[in-house]
Design an enzyme around this catalytic site. Structure first.
Site: not given
Ligand code: PAF
Length: 285
Positions: A28-29, A32, A35, A59, A147, A153, A185-186
């Site tokens: 989701m951009g 860091h 990612h 979400q 991650g 998730q 974490s973002s």
């Molecule tokens: O973990 C995330 O950043 C989000 O939940 C994902 C997997 C990109 C789905 O939007």
């Protein structure tokens, strides 16, 4: 690297390149080092890596969280430009590319719908299921990397793939931490300075909990964790559970922990205005 924002173009270029296996890193951009470690894993496995950047409205169960979610598109591209190869793709779709029509699908993830994050963020995993299945449909990856910080998730996505029969291989990649132990974490960039200073308490407490399993039972450990977190001004624990890594059924006593299974202590904390999650493996004794 190439930056592509429509599903049509992505499908076209993917088909033209005809490389395999295709590795997808959904994000989701607000990227860091955490990612980047996912991207590096994908690069080591795939001749074509596609990194998606899409803040998925479906979400977010809290509208303010969606509004305030960090967005750093220029920095993201700079960071990715340092690691991606010429052919690799950054996919930056608008909402209409992912959801040309409202997505009304309702997923059922079994027990995963009834524990931890699912109880505190109603609808969250349904939205994750929607976006991930759309991304899989557009990108057609052979491998997708997620991650392990988002422990539940990862289990939800494995369950999604099990249900759909999709051939994509789901790979979990280890948590990357700041020097002081805070899981990257973002959302960390949104922490107020005093809260950020104290945020390492989360990993310190998880580490102590993992040690405690040798001499204490789970209720005692949960009490300890709750106190350690709640003693810090501005910190409020939402849950701490010890659960196996497949069904994520929380155990209430050490006797319930089965040999051959892996267990993780999972925590969610309100740190000032920001919600943080983390986890640690709890070795069997
Ligand atoms: O973990 C995330 O950043 C989000 O939940 C994902 C997997 C990109 C789905 O939007």
């Amino acid at each position: 690297m190439q930056v592509i924002s429509t599903a049509k173009e992505l499908r076209y270029i993917n088909g033209k390149l005809n490389l395999s296996p295709v590795g997808l890193v959904p994000t989701m951009g607000a990227l860091h080092e955490g990612h980047i470690s996912l991207v590096e894993k994908a690069l080591s496995l795939s001749p074509l890596v596609i990194v998606s950047i899409f803040v998925n409205p479906a979400q977010f169960n809290d509208k303010n969280d969606l509004k305030n979610y960090p967005r750093t598109p220029e920095d993201d591209l700079l960071l990715l430009g340092k690691v991606l190869r010429e052919n690799d793709i950054v996919f930056t779709p608008e909402v209409k590319e992912i959801y040309p029509e409202t997505d009304t699908r309702k997923f059922s993830f079994g027990n995963l719908d009834n524990v931890m994050e699912a109880l505190h963020r109603p609808g969250h995993f349904n939205g994750v299921g929607q976006v991930v299945s759309r991304l899989f449909d557009i990108v057609k990856p052979d491998i997708a990397i997620f991650g392990q910080k988002d422990f539940q998730q990862l289990a939800v996505i494995k369950e999604l793939v099990r249900q759909t029969g999709d051939k994509v291989k789901i790979i979990g990649s280890p948590i990357i931490r700041e020097n002081d132990g805070l899981a990257m974490s973002s959302r960390n960039m949104l922490l107020e300075p005093e809260i950020r200073k104290n945020a390492p308490v989360i990993f310190k407490t998880l580490s102590a909990a993992a040690e405690m399993i040798t001499g204490h039972d789970i209720p005692e450990i949960k009490t300890f964790v709750g106190k350690q977190i709640n003693n810090v001004p501005g910190f409020d624990i939402e849950y701490f559970d010890i659960a196996d890594d497949t069904e994520l059924i929380p155990v209430s006593s050490r006797n319930e922990m089965q040999k051959g299974k892996r267990y993780f202590g999972c925590i969610a904390v309100r740190a000032g205005k920001i919600r943080l999650i983390d986890n640690i493996e709890i070795g069997l004794v």
